[in-house]
Scaffold this motif. Structure first.
Motif: not given
Length: 450
Positions: A28-33, A43-48, A51-55, A77-80
């Motif tokens: 969550g902290l990395l997402t806020l950063v 990169d922003r939208y891709g990483s967000l 993270v959303a899919v993983l959550a 598998v999703l986490l990897v």
């Protein structure tokens, strides 16, 4: 999948789940950063999105803990994949592999699953970091070195967790066994309590009602035999029968709780025993020689001494064929002693065991003939049990043709604050002795008083 910890689980299991919760705090902290920082849009939208899919995957697995194991492995598998993609998109996001190590143990069902899944995670961040930095032997070696170090930690976690689970399961088994043992103990205590209560009632009936009925039978037989020749004596015996019957009725009411036990009359032990001996002499015509000085003792002790006297006199009446009975009561620094002797036919006490009874004198509890051990009986055994609760003793001395001597001793040692002697027995003259002769052994004497 490792279930959520519960009370009594080892600390290691709690730490793993705490680590899992902490990992999402870091995500969550990395997402806020990422949202607030100066990050390229792609990169922003891709990483967000990753993270959303993983959550979302995590929430699905956690909401359905009863699903087959493959659902948890699907999440891994999703986490990897997410770890590999984040390492490729963002510099430093490979640290998420370290942050999520606990999940590689929580969401598997075996040690092999934990080792293999965490190894795949290490490979994913190694390849992602190498692709981001430009494919080369140097970048691959650098990323692989850090990944292997973290993977070693993951393997250690995977090895320690089964041991923690074994400890948890063993504790659960022990708790279950303890609960079963406690339940069995409660049931055993209930059965023991019921047995003790039955024994107490049997002893009270023997010491009161049974003795009274035996006296009535003897008096009735004597009155019938002398009705024509000695009408005055027969009339006196009939009065004794009536009086004894009334006393038995009062005893029965006490035993069933219809009469208050607190209504028992008070009096010194000497007075109580004197009344009993006078009645015995009147009913039997035997000579009774008594030395009964005033002795200080509480009601439970007085009742115990009375019951022993009544039992001994009943045996003299039924079996001893004696002409004289002697009763001596003494008190000294060691305690109280009550000696009852008769000049009857006696018996062989060496053949009388604990709980067994013999024929022939003050120590006899019944029987058919000299030397015959009767089946059952509460006399000697009842006296011994009653006295044992006071820390007292019963000594029987006799021999065929030489009469019988009963010696009752009740210690007078100072009790502890809870009313017990140093050896754990009850002290004479203390309120704590009521377990033997107070609320449980309270009853009426042969003449209706105690």
């Amino acid at each position: 999948m490792l279930p959520r910890p519960r009370r009594g689980d080892p600390l290691w299991i709690w730490m793993l789940h705490g680590w899992d919760v902490f990992s999402w705090a870091i995500v969550g902290l990395l997402t806020l950063v990422t949202i607030l920082g100066d990050v390229p849009a792609g990169d922003r939208y891709g990483s967000l999105a990753l993270v959303a899919v993983l959550a979302l995957g995590y929430a699905v697995v956690r909401s359905r803990p009863g699903n087959p194991v493959r659902l948890a492995y699907g999440y891994l598998v999703l986490l990897v994949l997410v770890l590999g993609c984040l390492s490729w998109l963002r510099d430093g996001f490979g640290v998420l592999y370290t942050v999520t190590l606990a999940q590689f143990v929580i969401f598997v069902d075996s040690l092999r699953g934990a080792v293999v899944s965490s190894a795949l995670g290490a490979v994913a961040i190694t390849l992602g970091g190498a692709l981001r930095e430009g494919w080369s032997i140097d970048s691959l070696a650098t990323n692989a070195l850090s990944s292997v170090a973290v993977y070693a930690v993951s393997v250690m976690i995977a090895l320690l967790t089964p041991r923690a689970l074994a400890v948890r399961d063993e504790r659960a088994r022990l708790r279950s066994r303890l609960a079963d043992a406690e339940q069995r103990l409660v049931q055993a205590q209930k059965r023991q309590g019921a047995a003790e209560e039955r024994e107490r009632i049997a002893r009270e009936i023997h010491d009161t009602l049974a003795q009274g009925f035996a006296s009535i039978v003897v008096l009735a037989e004597a009155a019938r035999a002398g009705l024509a020749a000695e009408p005055a004596k027969s009339a006196q015996q009939l009065r004794s029968i009536e009086r004894t019957a009334r006393e038995n009725l009062a005893e029965a009411r006490v035993l069933v709780g219809a009469a208050p036990r607190s209504g028992v009359a008070t009096g010194s032990v000497a007075t109580t025993l004197r009344r009993t001996l006078d009645r015995f002499a009147e009913d039997t015509g035997l000579v009774v020689e008594a030395q009964l000085p005033d002795v200080d003792c509480d009601q439970p002790t007085r009742i115990a001494l009375l019951r022993c006297t009544q039992e001994s006199l009943a045996n003299v009446r039924k079996h001893a064929e004696a002409s004289t009975v002697g009763v001596v009561l003494t008190a000294g620094p060691e305690g109280i002693e009550l000696e009852i002797t008769d000049d009857g036919k006696g018996f062989a006490p060496g053949a009388v065991g604990q709980g067994a009874t013999r024929d022939g004198g003050a120590g006899d509890d019944g029987g058919e003939a000299d030397g015959a051990v009767p089946a059952g009986g509460f006399g000697l055994d009842g006296m011994r049990r009653r006295l044992a609760e006071f820390g007292g003793e019963l000594t029987v001395t006799s021999s065929p043709g030489d009469g019988t001597r009963i010696l009752v001793t009740v210690p007078a040692a100072g009790p502890t604050p809870d009313g017990t002697l140093p050896d754990g027995t009850r002290a004479a003259g203390t309120a704590a002795g009521t377990a033997a002769g107070g609320t449980r052994a309270t009853g009426l004497a042969t003449d209706g008083q105690v």
